[in-house]
Design a protein around this motif. Structure first.
Motif, PDB file in Angstrom:
ATOM      1  N   PRO A   2      -0.711  19.095  -8.101  1.00  0.00           N
ATOM      2  CA  PRO A   2      -0.557  19.061  -9.558  1.00  0.00           C
ATOM      3  C   PRO A   2       0.908  19.235  -9.968  1.00  0.00           C
ATOM      4  N   LEU A   3       1.286  18.549 -11.031  1.00  0.00           N
ATOM      5  CA  LEU A   3       2.639  18.671 -11.569  1.00  0.00           C
ATOM      6  C   LEU A   3       2.697  19.938 -12.411  1.00  0.00           C
ATOM      7  N   LYS A   4       3.479  20.917 -11.950  1.00  0.00           N
ATOM      8  CA  LYS A   4       3.514  22.226 -12.587  1.00  0.00           C
ATOM      9  C   LYS A   4       4.296  22.191 -13.900  1.00  0.00           C
ATOM     10  N   PRO A   5       4.037  23.172 -14.784  1.00  0.00           N
ATOM     11  CA  PRO A   5       4.828  23.277 -16.011  1.00  0.00           C
ATOM     12  C   PRO A   5       6.317  23.370 -15.682  1.00  0.00           C
ATOM     13  N   GLY A   6       7.118  22.585 -16.356  1.00  0.00           N
ATOM     14  CA  GLY A   6       8.554  22.549 -16.103  1.00  0.00           C
ATOM     15  C   GLY A   6       8.955  21.626 -14.963  1.00  0.00           C
ATOM     16  N   GLY A   7       7.988  21.072 -14.233  1.00  0.00           N
ATOM     17  CA  GLY A   7       8.288  20.221 -13.095  1.00  0.00           C
ATOM     18  C   GLY A   7       8.482  18.758 -13.490  1.00  0.00           C
ATOM     19  N   THR A   8       9.019  17.976 -12.564  1.00  0.00           N
ATOM     20  CA  THR A   8       9.196  16.540 -12.768  1.00  0.00           C
ATOM     21  C   THR A   8       8.586  15.785 -11.601  1.00  0.00           C
ATOM     22  N   LEU A   9       8.171  14.570 -11.899  1.00  0.00           N
ATOM     23  CA  LEU A   9       7.657  13.675 -10.873  1.00  0.00           C
ATOM     24  C   LEU A   9       8.343  12.324 -11.059  1.00  0.00           C
ATOM     25  N   THR A  10       8.942  11.823  -9.992  1.00  0.00           N
ATOM     26  CA  THR A  10       9.596  10.522 -10.041  1.00  0.00           C
ATOM     27  C   THR A  10       8.875   9.573  -9.095  1.00  0.00           C
ATOM     28  N   PHE A  11       8.556   8.379  -9.612  1.00  0.00           N
ATOM     29  CA  PHE A  11       7.841   7.410  -8.792  1.00  0.00           C
ATOM     30  C   PHE A  11       8.247   5.994  -9.204  1.00  0.00           C
ATOM     31  N   LYS A  12       7.853   5.021  -8.363  1.00  0.00           N
ATOM     32  CA  LYS A  12       8.261   3.628  -8.568  1.00  0.00           C
ATOM     33  C   LYS A  12       7.020   2.743  -8.735  1.00  0.00           C
ATOM     34  N   VAL A  13       7.179   1.707  -9.572  1.00  0.00           N
ATOM     35  CA  VAL A  13       6.106   0.746  -9.786  1.00  0.00           C
ATOM     36  C   VAL A  13       6.696  -0.664  -9.722  1.00  0.00           C
ATOM     37  N   LYS A  14       5.997  -1.552  -9.009  1.00  0.00           N
ATOM     38  CA  LYS A  14       6.386  -2.960  -8.976  1.00  0.00           C
ATOM     39  C   LYS A  14       5.237  -3.774  -9.548  1.00  0.00           C
ATOM     40  N   TRP A  15       5.566  -4.770 -10.411  1.00  0.00           N
ATOM     41  CA  TRP A  15       4.528  -5.469 -11.151  1.00  0.00           C
ATOM     42  C   TRP A  15       5.044  -6.825 -11.624  1.00  0.00           C
ATOM     43  N   TRP A  16       4.150  -7.658 -12.095  1.00  0.00           N
ATOM     44  CA  TRP A  16       4.498  -8.900 -12.777  1.00  0.00           C
ATOM     45  C   TRP A  16       3.334  -9.335 -13.660  1.00  0.00           C
ATOM     46  N   TYR A  17       3.619 -10.259 -14.584  1.00  0.00           N
ATOM     47  CA  TYR A  17       2.535 -10.825 -15.386  1.00  0.00           C
ATOM     48  C   TYR A  17       2.995 -12.157 -15.991  1.00  0.00           C
ATOM     49  N   ASN A  18       2.019 -12.950 -16.389  1.00  0.00           N
ATOM     50  CA  ASN A  18       2.276 -14.225 -17.066  1.00  0.00           C
ATOM     51  C   ASN A  18       2.504 -13.974 -18.553  1.00  0.00           C
TER      52      ASN A  18
ATOM     53  N   PHE B 222      -6.551 -17.754 -20.270  1.00  0.00           N
ATOM     54  CA  PHE B 222      -5.212 -17.285 -19.949  1.00  0.00           C
ATOM     55  C   PHE B 222      -5.325 -15.952 -19.233  1.00  0.00           C
ATOM     56  N   ASP B 223      -4.667 -15.846 -18.106  1.00  0.00           N
ATOM     57  CA  ASP B 223      -4.658 -14.600 -17.344  1.00  0.00           C
ATOM     58  C   ASP B 223      -3.341 -13.890 -17.603  1.00  0.00           C
ATOM     59  N   GLY B 224      -3.370 -12.948 -18.521  1.00  0.00           N
ATOM     60  CA  GLY B 224      -2.127 -12.293 -18.906  1.00  0.00           C
ATOM     61  C   GLY B 224      -2.013 -10.854 -18.468  1.00  0.00           C
ATOM     62  N   GLY B 225      -2.913 -10.358 -17.655  1.00  0.00           N
ATOM     63  CA  GLY B 225      -2.886  -8.948 -17.279  1.00  0.00           C
ATOM     64  C   GLY B 225      -1.801  -8.608 -16.285  1.00  0.00           C
ATOM     65  N   PHE B 226      -1.490  -7.311 -16.202  1.00  0.00           N
ATOM     66  CA  PHE B 226      -0.520  -6.821 -15.212  1.00  0.00           C
ATOM     67  C   PHE B 226      -1.039  -7.064 -13.797  1.00  0.00           C
ATOM     68  N   LYS B 227      -0.127  -7.448 -12.940  1.00  0.00           N
ATOM     69  CA  LYS B 227      -0.404  -7.532 -11.495  1.00  0.00           C
ATOM     70  C   LYS B 227       0.431  -6.430 -10.829  1.00  0.00           C
ATOM     71  N   ILE B 228      -0.221  -5.298 -10.541  1.00  0.00           N
ATOM     72  CA  ILE B 228       0.474  -4.170  -9.929  1.00  0.00           C
ATOM     73  C   ILE B 228       0.568  -4.415  -8.423  1.00  0.00           C
ATOM     74  N   GLU B 229       1.787  -4.554  -7.918  1.00  0.00           N
ATOM     75  CA  GLU B 229       1.957  -4.798  -6.480  1.00  0.00           C
ATOM     76  C   GLU B 229       1.920  -3.501  -5.696  1.00  0.00           C
ATOM     77  N   TRP B 230       2.574  -2.462  -6.189  1.00  0.00           N
ATOM     78  CA  TRP B 230       2.487  -1.161  -5.535  1.00  0.00           C
ATOM     79  C   TRP B 230       3.007  -0.061  -6.450  1.00  0.00           C
ATOM     80  N   ILE B 231       2.604   1.169  -6.126  1.00  0.00           N
ATOM     81  CA  ILE B 231       3.141   2.366  -6.775  1.00  0.00           C
ATOM     82  C   ILE B 231       3.500   3.329  -5.658  1.00  0.00           C
TER      83      ILE B 231
END
Length: 766
Positions: free
Chosen positions: A160-176, A127-136
């Motif tokens: 580097p993400l500084k103290p008090g800073g935020t980072l926003t990003f997107k991930v697309k994925w699928w899995y069985n 069974f192949d149940g791992g994440f399939k990461i399409e992009w980040i």
């Protein structure tokens, strides 16, 4: 030269003493991290304590035809630490089911594990149940650099993400999605072949942020299947697209009820909000059965929001019956709900939601008010797993609706346990990947209290001290200290659930007492609500809030595999000599008459016809003729002279008829514990004396204790109420007791039916 040898001898002697002296009461400061600005010596969060925040917006679709989850998420990560972060780590827990995962490679097998066709099929199942990461990507759609290491994913921001800073990003994925009936798992689906339907219980379904804290930095220890999930808190907004006739239960509050529920269902939910005594059906069993007969076309989108949670999970099926009732808390009401297929009845409609409500009430009493709006129990075969506001629980009756006692109490127990996990670790958010006992052990302890408040005589498997003795007395080569990483524990259930739960129960009932323990335990829970505690924070808080030195207890119970086996190895009985000739003469006469007689003396009475002194009386002298019990005037005079020298108090003590019992106690198992000693007197009365564990502080193998008692003791018994987890009770009594047991000559017939079925058959025979 002589001085040199002397110093060398003293030095070696000191070294020997340091190595050989086993100080059971040595403080555990050397085993705990040094207090600092983040975590105080009292066990509370420090004035510079911090924790990260991870917010998620997730859109996903459940493919009911191919059993696939497809998703896209936006993560906003806030760095509240004082450290710039060069990279971020995410968890890819589904990768434990990837075809080349390390968890498969490191599993230990032998031929016995292949015994049986079902086990062999599972071993060979591919069974192949791992994440399939399409992009980040970044929010402006630039690709982000990332690397995957088994169940961990590293993102490398451009700066580097500084103290008090935020980072926003997107991930697309699928899995069985995995079939839990074939490959197991905390999450997955169950297929109902007769009607071609699925019941999905879905978790660990999205890439999730790891914890970064002052203890470990990044907690990115690989997920090997056992050590569960260490996660930061955040806010969630999740859109779940499912077949139009599916019903979804999830973490958080439903945002679009008007779009996915009928007006009748919404009206029933309003009634449930005022139902405090018994559940209201939102979807009845008949409605659910009708719904599962066919498959509607189209899709529906269910939207949920949850604030300040560490995770998100959901369940989806067209088979669900749904009921709900309200639990009153001090500051808010909570909706307790259950979702289950017809296969769960009649057990589930009778018990599930009520036991959810009961659990919230009991746990809140010992910790804090449940802070979330809902608590959900979902029926899922052969599983018990917890997530914020929702859990998946087993307990399935037979097809004819009957069930065994084991199934009934197994279901009640697992629901209590999994709902209870909302408190530990969903709110008191310990590091499960490292310290399983901090959630499982504490939760199992409260589970025991909840079981006992549900029903008198509830058959609890864990909690009382005597239920852990077989494990603790077992082969030390297959035992681990409680303070062992989750992936390296021998006998996982006993170590991470049973033993710490028992330890807490002993603290509450025997060492600290209920009042002190409950106050300290509640202090810990409230201090660390929505925070990340460590073992040291728990140990220190329990001591700080109670003024009870527990280092000896933590050291023995949590850092060793010693067990409790304390026995009474000897008893000596003394009384005072009154010096009164009349009293002492009679005592000697009675004492001598009670002495055992040597076999030779017994036989000589008949075998020797006549001794020389019997044949020739003139051979007898003063010593032969003297009455050993006679009282002379001189004896009386000496006694009166003694009395003239005594104070009234001393004379009273001399004639008090006190009994002095010197008891020798032997610590065979190595684990020091209090001595709880029951004294049963010859007049039929009894009393219990409690001696703190500190009696062992100078010598931990053998000690003696003198008891001064007015009455005569017939029988001594250690641990009469099974408080200390003593593994060998045969040496706990003096004189020794022989207890009757029953030898069974014929083996019991293996019943192929449960008690309900057997009772039904018996009634039919009348």
């Amino acid at each position: 030269m002589k001085l040199v040898y002397t110093l060398l001898f003293l030095s070696c002697s000191g070294l020997f003493w340091a190595q050989e002296w086993d100080d059971k009461f040595k403080q555990i400061d050397n085993l705990l991290p040094t207090p600092n600005v983040y975590r105080t010596a009292s066990g509370a969060p420090g004035h510079q304590y911090y924790q990260q925040k991870a917010d998620y917006k997730i859109k996903l679709e459940l493919d009911d035809e191919q059993q696939i989850i497809r998703g896209e998420e936006v993560i906003t990560y806030t760095n509240n630490s004082p450290d710039p972060l060069e990279y971020l780590w995410l968890q890819l827990d589904q990768n434990v089911r990837a075809q080349h995962s390390h968890s498969k490679l490191i599993s230990v097998d032998n031929m016995a594990s292949f015994k049986g066709i079902n086990n062999l099929e599972r071993k060979m199942f591919e069974f192949d149940g791992g994440f399939k990461i399409e992009w980040i990507k970044s929010m402006n759609n630039e690709d982000l650099n990332y690397a995957i290491n088994q169940t961990m994913l590293r993102i490398d921001p451009k700066t580097p993400l500084k103290p008090g800073g935020t980072l926003t990003f997107k991930v697309k994925w699928w899995y069985n999605i995995n079939d839990r009936m074939k490959v197991g798992g905390r999450s997955g689906y169950e297929y109902f072949e007769e009607e071609d339907n699925y019941l999905y219980t879905i978790a660990q379904f999205f890439p999730r942020m790891c914890v970064y804290d002052d203890v470990n930095g990044w907690q990115n220890k690989q997920f090997l299947g056992r050590g569960e999930f260490t996660l930061p808190f955040g806010d969630y907004e999740v859109e779940i697209t499912v077949p139009a006739d599916h019903v979804v239960a999830a973490t958080g509050e439903l945002q679009n009820a008007s779009s996915v529920l009928t007006s009748q269902q919404r009206e029933r939910l309003k009634k449930a909000a005022e139902a405090y005594d018994k559940p209201v059906f939102i979807i009845t069993d008949k409605e659910a059965e009708e719904n599962e007969k066919g498959k509607a076309s189209g899709k529906k989108k269910w939207i949920f929001k949850a604030q300040n949670v560490r995770d998100f999970a959901f369940a989806s099926s067209r088979k669900f019956i749904w009921d709900a009732m309200t639990v009153k808390q001090e500051n808010k009401n909570v909706l307790a709900m259950s979702f289950y297929p017809k296969e769960g009845n009649p057990l589930w409609e009778k018990y599930s939601t009520r036991i959810v409500a009961h659990t919230l009430n009991v746990y809140s009493n010992y910790t804090f008010d449940y802070p979330y709006p809902v608590a959900i129990s979902v029926h899922s075969r052969h599983i018990g797993m917890e997530y914020p506001m929702i859990c998946f629980n087993g307990g399935r009756p037979e097809p004819d609706g009957t069930y065994s006692e084991r199934v009934k109490y197994g279901m009640l127990t697992v629901i209590i346990h999994e709902v209870g996990h909302n408190y530990f670790p969903m709110i008191v958010n310990s590091d499960e990947r490292q310290w399983t006992w901090m959630d499982e052990g504490l939760n199992t302890f409260l589970q025991y209290l909840t079981e006992q408040e549900w029903e008198r005589g509830y058959p609890s498997r864990r909690g009382p001290a005597h239920k852990i003795t077989d494990y603790m007395a077992g082969d030390k080569s297959t035992l681990s200290p409680i303070m062992t990483n989750s992936e390296s524990i021998w006998q996982f259930g006993n170590n991470a659930y049973g033993k710490p739960a028992t330890a807490l129960n002993i603290l509450r009932e025997t060492i600290m007492g209920r009042e002190l323990f409950d106050y300290a335990f509640k202090t810990y829970a409230r201090r660390w609500m929505f925070k990340h505690p460590t073992p040291a924070d728990f140990f220190r808080t329990m001591e700080d809030a109670s003024a009870v030195d527990l280092d000896w207890f933590w050291r023995g119970w949590f850092f060793t595999t010693d067990h409790v086996d304390i026995g009474i190895s000897n008893v000596k009985w003394y009384t005072l000599n009154t010096e009164n000739p009349e009293v002492e003469s009679e005592w000697r006469r009675t004492h001598d008459q009670q002495q055992d007689v040597h076999v030779g003396d017994i036989r000589n009475q008949s075998d020797i016809e006549e001794t020389q002194t019997e044949k020739y009386p003139e051979l007898n002298d003063f010593y032969n003729l003297k009455d050993p019990y006679a009282i002379s005037p001189l004896d009386t005079e000496e006694y009166n002279e003694l009395l003239s020298q005594l104070t009234p108090e001393q004379e009273k003590l001399l004639n008090s008829n006190l009994n002095f019992y010197e008891l020798e106690f032997e610590n065979i198992g190595g684990l020091v514990m209090p001595l709880i000693l029951q004294l049963n007197y010859t007049d039929g009365t009894s009393e219990v004396r409690y001696i703190p564990a500190e009696i062992w502080r100078f010598k931990s193998d053998v000690i003696t204790k003198v008891f001064i008692i007015e009455k005569e003791v017939k029988h001594f018994r250690l641990d009469p109420f099974l408080e200390t987890a003593d593994t060998e009770l045969s040496n706990n009594s003096w004189p020794r007791e022989v207890r009757q047991s029953r030898f069974q000559l014929f083996r019991e017939k293996q019943l192929q039916e449960n008690e309900m079925q057997r009772d039904k058959r018996a009634k039919e025979m009348k």
